[in-house]
Scaffold this motif. Sequence first.
Motif, PDB file in Angstrom:
ATOM      1  N   GLN A 152     -76.083  27.808  -0.676  1.00 48.14           N
ATOM      2  CA  GLN A 152     -76.668  26.468  -0.557  1.00 48.14           C
ATOM      3  C   GLN A 152     -75.857  25.574   0.362  1.00 48.14           C
ATOM      4  OE1 GLN A 152     -76.487  25.638  -4.856  1.00 48.14           O
ATOM      5  NE2 GLN A 152     -78.705  25.345  -4.826  1.00 48.14           N
ATOM      6  N   LEU A 153     -74.535  25.642   0.215  1.00 50.53           N
ATOM      7  CA  LEU A 153     -73.661  24.657   0.842  1.00 50.53           C
ATOM      8  C   LEU A 153     -73.361  24.919   2.309  1.00 50.53           C
ATOM      9  CD1 LEU A 153     -71.784  22.190   0.592  1.00 50.53           C
ATOM     10  CD2 LEU A 153     -69.992  23.769  -0.198  1.00 50.53           C
ATOM     11  N   MET A 154     -73.022  26.147   2.674  1.00 49.83           N
ATOM     12  CA  MET A 154     -72.467  26.389   3.993  1.00 49.83           C
ATOM     13  C   MET A 154     -73.416  26.075   5.152  1.00 49.83           C
ATOM     14  SD  MET A 154     -69.450  26.818   3.245  1.00 49.83           S
ATOM     15  CE  MET A 154     -68.833  27.036   4.917  1.00 49.83           C
ATOM     16  N   PRO A 155     -74.720  26.339   5.023  1.00 47.86           N
ATOM     17  CA  PRO A 155     -75.611  25.908   6.117  1.00 47.86           C
ATOM     18  C   PRO A 155     -75.584  24.392   6.338  1.00 47.86           C
ATOM     19  CG  PRO A 155     -76.703  27.518   4.735  1.00 47.86           C
ATOM     20  CD  PRO A 155     -75.439  27.152   4.024  1.00 47.86           C
ATOM     21  N   LYS A 156     -75.452  23.626   5.256  1.00 48.24           N
ATOM     22  CA  LYS A 156     -75.367  22.159   5.375  1.00 48.24           C
ATOM     23  C   LYS A 156     -74.059  21.753   6.047  1.00 48.24           C
ATOM     24  CE  LYS A 156     -77.794  21.642   0.939  1.00 48.24           C
ATOM     25  NZ  LYS A 156     -77.648  21.141  -0.457  1.00 48.24           N
ATOM     26  N   VAL A 157     -72.976  22.431   5.672  1.00 45.85           N
ATOM     27  CA  VAL A 157     -71.673  22.136   6.273  1.00 45.85           C
ATOM     28  C   VAL A 157     -71.703  22.413   7.773  1.00 45.85           C
ATOM     29  CG1 VAL A 157     -69.234  22.826   6.351  1.00 45.85           C
ATOM     30  CG2 VAL A 157     -70.391  22.576   4.146  1.00 45.85           C
ATOM     31  N   MET A 158     -72.272  23.555   8.165  1.00 52.09           N
ATOM     32  CA  MET A 158     -72.335  23.914   9.577  1.00 52.09           C
ATOM     33  C   MET A 158     -73.185  22.936  10.368  1.00 52.09           C
ATOM     34  SD  MET A 158     -70.358  26.456  10.032  1.00 52.09           S
ATOM     35  CE  MET A 158     -70.877  26.918  11.682  1.00 52.09           C
ATOM     36  N   MET A 159     -74.305  22.555   9.798  1.00 45.73           N
ATOM     37  CA  MET A 159     -75.195  21.622  10.492  1.00 45.73           C
ATOM     38  C   MET A 159     -74.518  20.271  10.684  1.00 45.73           C
ATOM     39  SD  MET A 159     -79.102  20.503   9.520  1.00 45.73           S
ATOM     40  CE  MET A 159     -79.641  22.212   9.676  1.00 45.73           C
ATOM     41  N   GLN A 186     -73.433  18.438  14.281  1.00 49.26           N
ATOM     42  CA  GLN A 186     -73.973  17.124  14.625  1.00 49.26           C
ATOM     43  C   GLN A 186     -72.868  16.112  14.913  1.00 49.26           C
ATOM     44  OE1 GLN A 186     -76.442  16.204  11.253  1.00 49.26           O
ATOM     45  NE2 GLN A 186     -78.224  17.308  12.060  1.00 49.26           N
ATOM     46  N   HIS A 187     -71.773  16.194  14.148  1.00 49.16           N
ATOM     47  CA  HIS A 187     -70.726  15.178  14.238  1.00 49.16           C
ATOM     48  C   HIS A 187     -69.502  15.630  15.026  1.00 49.16           C
ATOM     49  CE1 HIS A 187     -72.566  12.329  11.307  1.00 49.16           C
ATOM     50  NE2 HIS A 187     -73.121  13.440  10.842  1.00 49.16           N
ATOM     51  N   LYS A 188     -69.497  16.887  15.470  1.00 51.55           N
ATOM     52  CA  LYS A 188     -68.386  17.418  16.265  1.00 51.55           C
ATOM     53  C   LYS A 188     -67.052  17.340  15.504  1.00 51.55           C
ATOM     54  CE  LYS A 188     -71.357  17.928  19.568  1.00 51.55           C
ATOM     55  NZ  LYS A 188     -71.951  19.257  19.797  1.00 51.55           N
ATOM     56  N   ILE A 189     -67.126  17.532  14.207  1.00 61.36           N
ATOM     57  CA  ILE A 189     -65.923  17.527  13.365  1.00 61.36           C
ATOM     58  C   ILE A 189     -65.961  18.762  12.473  1.00 61.36           C
ATOM     59  CG2 ILE A 189     -64.616  16.340  11.544  1.00 61.36           C
ATOM     60  CD1 ILE A 189     -65.850  13.713  12.478  1.00 61.36           C
ATOM     61  N   ALA A 190     -64.918  19.573  12.540  1.00 61.12           N
ATOM     62  CA  ALA A 190     -64.788  20.706  11.612  1.00 61.12           C
ATOM     63  C   ALA A 190     -64.059  20.186  10.375  1.00 61.12           C
ATOM     64  CB  ALA A 190     -64.022  21.847  12.257  1.00 61.12           C
ATOM     65  N   LEU A 191     -64.819  19.665   9.450  1.00 56.55           N
ATOM     66  CA  LEU A 191     -64.231  18.992   8.290  1.00 56.55           C
ATOM     67  C   LEU A 191     -63.599  19.968   7.314  1.00 56.55           C
ATOM     68  CD1 LEU A 191     -63.906  16.163   7.046  1.00 56.55           C
ATOM     69  CD2 LEU A 191     -66.042  16.536   5.814  1.00 56.55           C
ATOM     70  N   LEU A 192     -64.204  21.154   7.153  1.00 55.02           N
ATOM     71  CA  LEU A 192     -63.744  22.118   6.161  1.00 55.02           C
ATOM     72  C   LEU A 192     -63.490  23.481   6.791  1.00 55.02           C
ATOM     73  CD1 LEU A 192     -66.250  21.391   3.237  1.00 55.02           C
ATOM     74  CD2 LEU A 192     -63.967  20.436   3.553  1.00 55.02           C
ATOM     75  N   PRO A 193     -62.506  24.216   6.267  1.00 49.90           N
ATOM     76  CA  PRO A 193     -62.352  25.618   6.643  1.00 49.90           C
ATOM     77  C   PRO A 193     -63.353  26.454   5.858  1.00 49.90           C
ATOM     78  CG  PRO A 193     -60.731  25.056   4.993  1.00 49.90           C
ATOM     79  CD  PRO A 193     -61.502  23.798   5.276  1.00 49.90           C
ATOM     80  N   LEU A 194     -63.311  27.757   6.009  1.00 52.13           N
ATOM     81  CA  LEU A 194     -64.134  28.620   5.171  1.00 52.13           C
ATOM     82  C   LEU A 194     -63.689  28.494   3.716  1.00 52.13           C
ATOM     83  CD1 LEU A 194     -64.280  31.834   7.381  1.00 52.13           C
ATOM     84  CD2 LEU A 194     -66.149  30.226   6.937  1.00 52.13           C
ATOM     85  N   PRO A 195     -64.606  28.706   2.762  1.00 58.11           N
ATOM     86  CA  PRO A 195     -64.227  28.580   1.345  1.00 58.11           C
ATOM     87  C   PRO A 195     -63.105  29.559   0.996  1.00 58.11           C
ATOM     88  CG  PRO A 195     -66.614  28.762   1.581  1.00 58.11           C
ATOM     89  CD  PRO A 195     -66.029  29.064   2.914  1.00 58.11           C
ATOM     90  N   THR A 253     -68.357   9.943   3.819  1.00 59.66           N
ATOM     91  CA  THR A 253     -69.595   9.416   3.224  1.00 59.66           C
ATOM     92  C   THR A 253     -70.812  10.094   3.815  1.00 59.66           C
ATOM     93  OG1 THR A 253     -68.593   7.252   2.782  1.00 59.66           O
ATOM     94  CG2 THR A 253     -71.000   7.339   2.900  1.00 59.66           C
ATOM     95  N   SER A 254     -70.809  10.275   5.121  1.00 59.80           N
ATOM     96  CA  SER A 254     -71.914  10.954   5.800  1.00 59.80           C
ATOM     97  C   SER A 254     -72.004  12.401   5.340  1.00 59.80           C
ATOM     98  CB  SER A 254     -71.702  10.890   7.319  1.00 59.80           C
ATOM     99  OG  SER A 254     -72.602  11.745   7.998  1.00 59.80           O
ATOM    100  N   PHE A 255     -70.865  13.054   5.210  1.00 56.21           N
ATOM    101  CA  PHE A 255     -70.827  14.447   4.766  1.00 56.21           C
ATOM    102  C   PHE A 255     -71.375  14.582   3.348  1.00 56.21           C
ATOM    103  CE2 PHE A 255     -68.501  17.834   2.527  1.00 56.21           C
ATOM    104  CZ  PHE A 255     -68.842  18.928   3.314  1.00 56.21           C
ATOM    105  N   ALA A 256     -70.960  13.689   2.471  1.00 57.69           N
ATOM    106  CA  ALA A 256     -71.400  13.745   1.068  1.00 57.69           C
ATOM    107  C   ALA A 256     -72.925  13.603   0.962  1.00 57.69           C
ATOM    108  CB  ALA A 256     -70.706  12.650   0.262  1.00 57.69           C
ATOM    109  N   LYS A 257     -73.475  12.736   1.795  1.00 56.88           N
ATOM    110  CA  LYS A 257     -74.952  12.572   1.800  1.00 56.88           C
ATOM    111  C   LYS A 257     -75.631  13.840   2.329  1.00 56.88           C
ATOM    112  CE  LYS A 257     -74.976   7.527   2.396  1.00 56.88           C
ATOM    113  NZ  LYS A 257     -75.311   6.407   3.340  1.00 56.88           N
ATOM    114  N   ALA A 258     -75.001  14.461   3.332  1.00 57.30           N
ATOM    115  CA  ALA A 258     -75.617  15.631   3.964  1.00 57.30           C
ATOM    116  C   ALA A 258     -75.667  16.834   3.019  1.00 57.30           C
ATOM    117  CB  ALA A 258     -74.836  15.998   5.237  1.00 57.30           C
ATOM    118  N   ILE A 259     -74.709  16.953   2.101  1.00 52.32           N
ATOM    119  CA  ILE A 259     -74.675  18.104   1.199  1.00 52.32           C
ATOM    120  C   ILE A 259     -75.374  17.824  -0.131  1.00 52.32           C
ATOM    121  CG2 ILE A 259     -72.543  18.949   2.210  1.00 52.32           C
ATOM    122  CD1 ILE A 259     -71.103  17.972  -0.355  1.00 52.32           C
ATOM    123  N   ASP A 260     -75.845  16.594  -0.330  1.00 54.09           N
ATOM    124  CA  ASP A 260     -76.469  16.235  -1.595  1.00 54.09           C
ATOM    125  C   ASP A 260     -77.816  16.953  -1.770  1.00 54.09           C
ATOM    126  OD1 ASP A 260     -76.959  15.098  -4.003  1.00 54.09           O
ATOM    127  OD2 ASP A 260     -76.956  13.010  -3.295  1.00 54.09           O
TER     128      ASP A 260
END
Length: 312
Positions: A254-261, A265-274, A305-312
């Motif tokens: 569920q999560l990783m496609p949202k993280v990648m998208m 979009q934001h040009k930020i690699a916020l998280l590494p692989l789980p 904040t943007s990330f949290a909304k995107a994964i909700d």
Amino acid sequence: LVNEFEQEIATMLGHEAALFLPSGTMAQTMALRIWAEQKHCNKVAFHPTSHLQLHEQNAYQALHGLDACLVGKVDTVISQKDLDSVPLPLAAVLLELPMREIGGQLPSWDELTAQQNWAKQQGVALHLDGARLWSCTEYYQKSLAEIGGLFDSVYVSFYKDLDGIAGAMLAGSHDFISGARIWARRLGGNLITLFPDILSAKQGLAKHLPVMPEYVTKAATIAKLFNQHVKTRTMPLNPPCNLFHLVIQQSAEQLMPKVMMWSQQHKIALLPLPRTLTDTSCRFELTIGQNSLSLSDEEWSKAITSFAKAID
């Protein structure tokens, strides 16, 4: 160059001498072997999440004939009460500062000194897995020498947090390091040249150690921002160093496609692989370093904040 660097790090860590080695895996099992021989006992103790237990294919046992006693609960730091339950005799206790597998948690200074006193009273050597020790001074408000001086031997890494190529340092008394040099030869650790690794380590220390307090402060800020959202929680809630784990209550599917998208979009690699997965959650390990300082606290707040909304 090698001798000067070894003495520099020995002094920095509060010890007489030091030995540069290719890896921490070699350094730590070697240290425990030396203590076992000195104490005439093959039993050592460490936490269930120690690198020696999880990531080294039981090298301490297969190569050095050591018997391990696991101490403490899997999700908390070792306490002096935990040590009271360890069966004696014991050659050495390995403590990790900070404890990577449980999100960079640290014991209090009083707890740490209590464990040192326990080891002295029992005649047990105290060894420090200080792979990420560089970021602990802020939490303790102590120097590296004051922290390292609590231990009979200390290992530090130069590629974790410092961006070195590879390499580790093992510090202790002159006699201890003399024994370590023999074991380095036996284990093939005396490579024909270590200059590239040492030069990289020196550069990393000069670059990152002075700003390590900023990394720790930024880690606390970023963790606080994540904890303001329902779907994201850090472990621990208040990181004492520049490392913490982020837990998101969604499956990887569920999560990783949202993280990648979001990242694209934001040009930020916020998280590494789980790092750890279950059917309902993902755990990520975040180490806060130089790149994190490129964003202001306000920019971090907007991004999270943007990330949290995107994964909700």
